[in-house]
Design an enzyme around this catalytic site. Structure first.
Site, PDB file in Angstrom:
ATOM      1  CG  HIS A   2      -3.480  -0.892  -6.937  1.00 27.87           C
ATOM      2  ND1 HIS A   2      -3.984  -0.274  -5.832  1.00 27.87           N
ATOM      3  CD2 HIS A   2      -3.394  -2.211  -6.594  1.00 27.87           C
ATOM      4  CE1 HIS A   2      -4.198  -1.149  -4.867  1.00 27.87           C
ATOM      5  NE2 HIS A   2      -3.841  -2.349  -5.319  1.00 27.87           N
TER       6      HIS A   2
ATOM      7  CD  GLU B 264      -3.509   3.056  -5.319  1.00 30.80           C
ATOM      8  OE1 GLU B 264      -4.517   2.393  -5.651  1.00 30.80           O
ATOM      9  OE2 GLU B 264      -2.479   2.529  -4.884  1.00 30.80           O
TER      10      GLU B 264
ATOM     11  NE  ARG C 291      -4.210  -1.333  -0.131  1.00 31.92           N
ATOM     12  CZ  ARG C 291      -4.241  -2.357  -0.975  1.00 31.92           C
ATOM     13  NH1 ARG C 291      -3.175  -2.632  -1.719  1.00 31.92           N
ATOM     14  NH2 ARG C 291      -5.315  -3.096  -1.107  1.00 31.92           N
TER      15      ARG C 291
END
Ligand SMILES: NC(=O)C1=CN([C@@H]2O[C@H](COP(=O)(O)OP(=O)(O)OC[C@H]3O[C@@H](n4cnc5c(N)ncnc54)[C@H](O)[C@@H]3O)[C@@H](O)[C@H]2O)C=CC1
Ligand SMILES: O=C(O)C(=O)COP(=O)(O)O
Length: 633
Positions: free
Chosen positions: A369, A350, A321
């Site tokens: 991601h 994000e 993360r």
């Protein structure tokens, strides 16, 4: 302490209780329970959070054969091995707010109305959620407190199609009694492979060289890389992904150390990985790969202080993360040369801002991601989460629950009848409290032949808590929020395990529930120690009440229960039986326990129907009966 000897006026329980009982005489077996949990048809027993579909209220053991027979009235039936809903019932609405694999969507469509609405704003999500029973998200949807508030109690389950649940407000979910489940295993390999891909491509400047060639350059000297073999990799977080990364890095000839405060050292040692302290890991590593969850404890653990301790020229990979790194500190460390390179799949925000210095940094390799984004992982995750969400909507205990006791299937099958016993004892105990006396503490005593470490009581405790709290709470209580609500009401629940000489085959010999510092509406339920005390056992798979105060009884905990204290004399069973019979109330069980012959006795009578006030009054008028109470299970 209450021990009134006068006949109390009958007081029905103040709350209408949902009946979760079955009249099954078939005890649940380990294999039958397990197979039902795996969603195979025609097995006799299921352990259900029976939310009397879909209101998701109580956990019960239910006879699945009966369910199939009564499919016309039950919303859930099994057709061709698929879980479907009868057409006349309202199907649950399942909102899928991010792209999910087709196989998972198919499973969901067989069960409910599926609304795939991607890229919703918070406002639109809050609008939609009020009509949804389930929400399925990935990492891009923020399931905030406002979302739970907007759901107004309708939302029963949030399914996270992946591992990290840092985008779900778990505290709010718990307070609102909304179960959160995740899909913790299906993307492990994908994330580990992506970590290795980033490690190798960073070391050999693959992304930078690719961009340079596409820009018409041929810069062989500029993109000389570093080798992996013989280098030390520190794996931070030795869970599912971390250990798979470690295994693969070993295969590449790297030395691997790990830091994980909770991982057993022997599991690491088994694959040739040494567990070391945080400082040792970061100060000896040539490469650091992050695999811990984002929690308050791990937030920004990589900061100026930690970068000051790393080996100069270290390379960092993050597929965990973004929030575990202080991104501004990383930019500083990159600029100063302390950190030679970074490869990042995840970001604090994000998508990150377009002008992010980190993303633009020439020694940083980035991916949007993508750790879990392989076809295989996405299909697997979609199926894993769809099964978990459908199971939760059907009331089954989730094996991947994040905010409720998560019990492995084998343990669950063994504990199943005790789970029912636990809830019913809690429910009985609280109904014995005289109105108005505030309960502050409850104690649960588990007697078992097993070593205390061998008995996982979390589920039992949760069910006792639910049993106690539900009748005295006007809000919706389930396994998820029972403990939270108990705490909010100032009720402290303690547990004690007592090793007894009994069969170790049974996980629990008996469960006793004691409520302290309260008056009882049935004085005989008060033990010598002054607490309301009841005890139960499981006999042939059926929960039984075996002790009330100092009296031994033996009555199956099904239907409803009348407890009478009387002078021990002949004819009592007949008299009470007749009164009930006149009202067509069927007596399922009767048991008499006494302290001494012809002295005080307790009669426990199980009844299928609820007797009317008139019959209860008549029971109270039987001269030898000194006190009695009617209890709903
Ligand atoms: N980039 C992506 O697409 C993906 C990211 N992930 C993320 O990777 C992370 C790990 O996932 P899994 O291995 O499946 O989870 P896991 O729960 O199996 O492993 C996490 C490990 O971190 C350890 N840990 C907790 N606090 C720690 C600390 N302060 N320092 C070091 N270790 C600590 C835990 O003990 C546990 O062993 C999660 O944050 C998850 O969200 C997972 C899959 C895909
Ligand atoms: O499973 C995880 O924790 C992930 O980070 C994967 O996220 P995603 O489902 O791809 O948005």
């Amino acid at each position: 302490m209450a021990s009134s000897t006068t006949k109390p006026i009958f007081t029905p329980p103040s709350t209408t209780l949902t009946s979760s009982s079955s009249s099954s005489s078939q005890p649940p077996t380990r294999s039958s329970l397990l197979s039902f949990l795996r969603n195979t048809a025609s097995t006799p027993i299921s352990l259900k959070l029976s939310h009397s579909h879909p209101s998701f209220r109580s956990l019960s053991i239910r006879n699945a054969t009966k369910t199939i027979e009564s499919a016309e009235t039950s919303p859930v039936s099994k057709v061709g091995g698929k879980d479907t809903i009868n057409s006349q019932e309202t199907k649950p609405t399942i909102l899928v707010s991010e792209k999910l694999g087709e196989a998972g969507l198919e499973l969901l469509r067989n069960f409910g109305d599926v609304d795939c609405s991607y890229d919703l704003s918070q406002e639109d999500l809050c609008k939609k959620i009020a009509s949804c029973d389930a929400l399925i998200v990935r990492s891009g949807t923020k399931v905030t407190r406002q979302v739970f508030e907007a759901a107004k109690g309708k939302l029963k389950v949030v399914g996270r199609a992946g591992v990290g649940i840092d985008n779900v407000d778990l505290q709010a979910a718990t307070e609102f009694g909304c179960l959160v489940v995740n899909a913790p295993t299906a993307n492990t390999v994908a994330a580990a492979e992506h970590g290795i891909a980033l490690l190798a491509s960073m070391a050999r400047n693959v992304a930078q060289a690719d961009a340079s060639m596409k820009a018409g350059q041929w810069q062989r000297n500029k993109y000389v890389g570093v080798s992996l073999v013989g280098k030390t990799l520190a794996v931070m977080g030795f869970g599912k992904v971390g250990s798979e990364v470690a295994r693969r890095a070993k295969g590449l000839g790297m030395e691997v150390v790990t830091h994980d405060p909770y991982a057993p050292a022997d599991r690491a040692r088994a694959i040739g990985v040494e567990v070391v302290s945080f400082d040792q890991a970061i100060s000896t590593a040539d490469f650091i790969s992050l695999h811990m969850p984002l929690t308050p404890a791990t937030k920004k653990v990589f900061n100026d202080d930690s970068f000051a301790k790393v080996k100069k020229g270290v390379r960092i990979i993050n597929v965990a993360r973004g929030g575990v790194i202080d991104e501004e500190a990383l930019v500083r460390a990159l600029d100063s040369g302390k950190v030679a390179q970074a490869a990042l799949d995840v970001f604090t925000e994000e998508p990150p801002p377009k002008d992010s210095k980190l993303v633009q940094h020439e020694r940083v390799t980035v991916t949007p991601h993508l750790g879990a984004s392989t076809k295989e992982a996405q299909e697997g995750v979609a199926i894993e989460i769809a099964e978990a969400v459908v199971g939760a909507l059907k009331g089954e205990l989730a094996a991947t629950a994040v905010n409720a006791p998560m019990v492995p299937a084998e343990v669950l099958s063994e504990l199943a009848p005790y789970v029912v016993l636990a809830e019913r004892l809690g429910r009985l105990a609280v109904q014995l409290v005289a109105g108005g006396s505030g309960m502050k503490s409850a104690k649960v005593v588990y007697k078992s032949a097993r070593d205390p470490d061998d008995l996982d009581t979390r589920l039992l405790r949760a069910m006792i808590t639910k049993g106690i709290i539900e009748p005295i709470s006007d809000s919706f209580i389930n396994l998820v929020n029972a403990d939270f609500t108990a705490k909010k009401k100032g009720l402290r629940i303690s547990e004690e395990r007592v090793v007894v000489d009994a069969s170790p085959e049974l996980p629990v010999f008996s469960i006793q529930v004691q409520l302290s510092n309260v008056d009882s509406k049935f004085g005989s339920a008060v033990s010598g120690g002054g607490d309301i005390s009841i005890e139960g056992k499981v006999k042939n798979g059926i929960p039984h009440l075996t002790q009330v105060g100092s009296f031994s009884v033996d009555v199956s905990l099904e239907g409803n229960l009348i407890l009478c204290r009387q002078v021990d004399q002949p004819g009592m069973i007949g008299q009470v039986g007749n009164i009930l019979g006149e009202q067509n109330v069927n007596v399922s069980f009767m048991s008499v326990g006494r302290t001494a012959r012809r002295r005080n006795a307790i009669m426990a009578i199980g009844v299928d129907e609820e007797p009317n006030l008139e019959s209860l009054k008549k029971i109270g008028e039987v001269p030898a009966i000194e006190e009695f109470v009617f209890l709903k299970l």
